[in-house]
Every structure is written in structure tokens, then in C-alpha cells.
Design an enzyme around this catalytic site. Sequence first.
Site, short mmCIF file in Angstrom:
data_model
loop_
_atom_site.label_atom_id
_atom_site.label_comp_id
_atom_site.label_asym_id
_atom_site.label_seq_id
_atom_site.Cartn_x
_atom_site.Cartn_y
_atom_site.Cartn_z
N ASN A 28 37.47 51.64 4.25
CA ASN A 28 38.81 51.42 4.82
C ASN A 28 39.27 52.74 5.44
O ASN A 28 38.57 53.76 5.38
CB ASN A 28 39.78 50.92 3.74
N LYS A 29 40.44 52.72 6.02
CA LYS A 29 40.98 53.88 6.74
C LYS A 29 40.84 55.17 5.95
O LYS A 29 41.08 55.20 4.75
CB LYS A 29 42.45 53.59 7.07
N ASP B 203 37.69 47.33 5.88
CA ASP B 203 36.91 47.12 7.10
C ASP B 203 35.52 46.57 6.80
O ASP B 203 34.89 45.96 7.66
CB ASP B 203 36.80 48.41 7.91
N GLN C 108 48.96 54.91 11.86
CA GLN C 108 49.16 53.45 11.81
C GLN C 108 50.27 53.07 10.83
O GLN C 108 50.95 52.06 11.01
CB GLN C 108 47.87 52.74 11.39
N ARG D 211 33.36 49.46 17.87
CA ARG D 211 33.84 50.03 16.61
C ARG D 211 32.85 49.61 15.52
O ARG D 211 32.81 48.44 15.11
CB ARG D 211 35.27 49.54 16.29
N ARG E 270 43.79 46.96 17.01
CA ARG E 270 43.02 47.56 15.92
C ARG E 270 43.31 46.80 14.64
O ARG E 270 44.18 45.93 14.62
CB ARG E 270 43.22 49.08 15.79
N GLY E 271 42.54 47.14 13.59
CA GLY E 271 42.62 46.36 12.35
C GLY E 271 41.44 45.39 12.38
O GLY E 271 41.25 44.68 13.38
N ALA E 272 40.67 45.36 11.28
CA ALA E 272 39.39 44.64 11.29
C ALA E 272 39.50 43.17 11.71
O ALA E 272 38.82 42.74 12.64
CB ALA E 272 38.73 44.79 9.92
O1 MRU Z 1 41.25 52.25 12.69
P1 MRU Z 1 42.02 51.02 12.36
O2 MRU Z 1 43.48 51.14 12.59
O3 MRU Z 1 41.41 49.79 13.04
O4 MRU Z 1 41.80 50.83 10.81
C1 MRU Z 1 42.40 49.75 10.17
C2 MRU Z 1 42.19 49.75 8.71
O5 MRU Z 1 41.58 50.60 8.12
C3 MRU Z 1 42.73 48.54 8.00
O6 MRU Z 1 43.13 48.87 6.70
C4 MRU Z 1 41.63 47.47 7.92
O7 MRU Z 1 41.07 47.26 9.19
C5 MRU Z 1 42.14 46.20 7.40
S1 MRU Z 1 43.27 45.44 8.51
C6 MRU Z 1 43.74 43.95 7.86
#
Ligand code: MRU
Length: 343
Positions: A242-243, A232, A191, A84, A41-43
Site C-alpha cells: 500500500n502507499k 494495492d 493524497q 503502474r 489513482r487508487g488501485a
Molecule cells: O499512488 P496511489 O494514490 O494510486 O496509491 C493509492 C493507495 O495506496 C491506496 O491506498 C490503494 O490503492 C487502495 S485505494 C482503494
Amino acid sequence: MWWESEAVCLIDQLRLPHEQVTVRCKDLSAVARAIKDMTVRGAPAIGCTAAYGMALAAAVSTAPDALALLGELEQAKATLDAQRPTAINLAWATTRMLGRARALSAEGPEAIRVGLLDEAHSILREDLAMCHAIGEHGAPLIPARGRVLTHCNAGGLATAGYGTALAPIRTAFGQGRPIHVLVDETRPFLQGARLTAWELHQSGIPLTLITDNMAGFMMRRGEVDCIIVGADRITANGDVANKIGTYSLAVLAQAHGIPFYVAAPFSTIDLSMAHGDLIPIEERSSAEVTHLGGQRIAPEGVTAAHPAFDVTPHKLISGIITEGGVIYPPFEDGLRAAVGKGA
Ligand code: MRU
């Protein structure tokens, strides 16, 4: 993530911090599943993984000619993109991979297979380089006392390595500056508690874990010098998805006069969207809120809302830290110039 004998290998982020386990995805559906269930996970990380997923789809394909292979790759892209919807890096990477496949189609299916693996390696390499550049540009923004609050995980695990929001923190720490990170635990998927705390701890960077609802109090008490989060998707006007919980932090930051920075590479900028209300927000399962570590914490029969992301309006953002430098408000011109440079 890395490529090893026709498999996409991932560190299983669902099992961190307790176990460090590698997952080997040997076909497209395994890669798609790993993205959906957040094994990875993470963009930027899901963008890199999807790029290898496309290379894998080509590698295992028995398509007799380039045209048939291109058809399969279009299907693979659609499958991966659907996993996603909020993180634009996913579609950005699969679009780039499909473009490379199309450019090689006249040379036949084997050239596409070789070219796609090469392209996936390039995406990974570039992602790592941009993280380091974000670190260089972002470190000077951290005030001298070095108390930074971050949310979710925008670290090495969320990218090819080094991170986006964690990059300025790592760079400043590497320069010997005082750094102390307040890590939001990041309900409901944790996370922050599971991944950011693990990463920082592994690197010896001082941190204190807080629950999300402590952030305002910490700001009021003067314990936060700046906030740095990842993204994201960033729309043309500078709105940022973002999250979930990021928006609340930005409002609190403004109320307390604390700078609020977003760190993200050019691949997170989506100029096709004018503003953040247009961003598709992923809804995840209610069970990720009602349960914790497989244990139900809400009464039987109760369902929960679970928007996985929120949108922070550009007016609350002090600056966007990219690999090309820091973009300040008004964002639109800077974002357009950045994407032009990255293209
Ligand atoms: O749901 P996730 O864990 O994929 O969400 C991640 C985030 O919101 C991060 O802040 C974002 O993807 C940037 S990661 C460099």
C-alpha cells in the site's frame, strides 16, 4: 470514472481540492497517460479506468476482423499494465477484459466492441457494490469511540465510489455512530491532505488532518482507536502493498496495541505471489519529493528517493476486510477461499 460518447471521463484528481474538472480521454494513450500521471489513482479506480480504456481501444479501432482486433487489445493491455506496476487491480481488469474479448471473437469485431463496453460497465458496478459490502463488514470493527486513522486515499475517488478504507467509516457514520477520522497527509503526493480530507469534508464526516510524522504521537496520546488502510496488492500469505508510509503505521500500531485493518476487494488479492517481497514497487520521479505544488523545496541539485509503495508484513495486520467478510490471521486459507468465491 464514466463512459460518455466514446470517451473515458475522469475527475482530474491532480486538480482537487481546488478545482473539480473532468478530463475526457478519447484514445488509449490518453487513458494510459491519465493513469501514469495520477489524474486517476487508487488501485480499484485504475482497474475500472483501464477496463474502459480497453473498451475505448476496441471502439476506436478500425481492425477489419476479430483476430486483428484481439491483437490490438493484447497490445492495449500491455500498454495499460505498464503504467503502474504495483496495483494488481490494473492487470486484473485488463485480463478480464481480454478474456471477454477472446470469448466473443467467433462473433466478430462488432460483438467484441459491444461486449467490452458491457464488461467495463459490469466491473464498475461490481466495484461499487463491493465497496458497500466492505462498509457493512468493516463498520462493526470500529471501536465505540470511533477515532480512526487512515493513510493515503482509499475513498470514493480511489474506487468506483464509496471507497475501501473509507467504506467502514462512511457506513458507521451513516449509522449515526460517533466517528472522527485522523487523516495522514501522505507525503509526497498528499493524497490524504488533498483527496481524503476533501472527500470526508464533502460528506460532513469529522476529520483532523495530521502530517505523517504526527501519527506515532497521536497513538501514544491514546487518540487512535483503530487504523484502516487500503491495499494495492495482497499476496497469498497476507502481506500487503500500500502507499508508502503504511508499513511504518503498522509497526507503530503494534507498538501501541492498536488494531490495524486493511480493506480491499477480492480483485486486490494476488495468489500468484507467495509473499510481499516479490511485489514490484513503483519508483516515481524524484521531483515529486523535491517539489511541492510545482515549487522546489529541496536545494538545487539534490535528488530524492521515491518508492511509491511499501509492504506491510502479514504479522502486523489484525484483519483484512473484503466484500465477503473479514479475514483474520493466519490469512492464507481465508484469502484462497475468498478468491475461489470471487472467481
Ligand atoms: O499512488 P496511489 O494514490 O494510486 O496509491 C493509492 C493507495 O495506496 C491506496 O491506498 C490503494 O490503492 C487502495 S485505494 C482503494
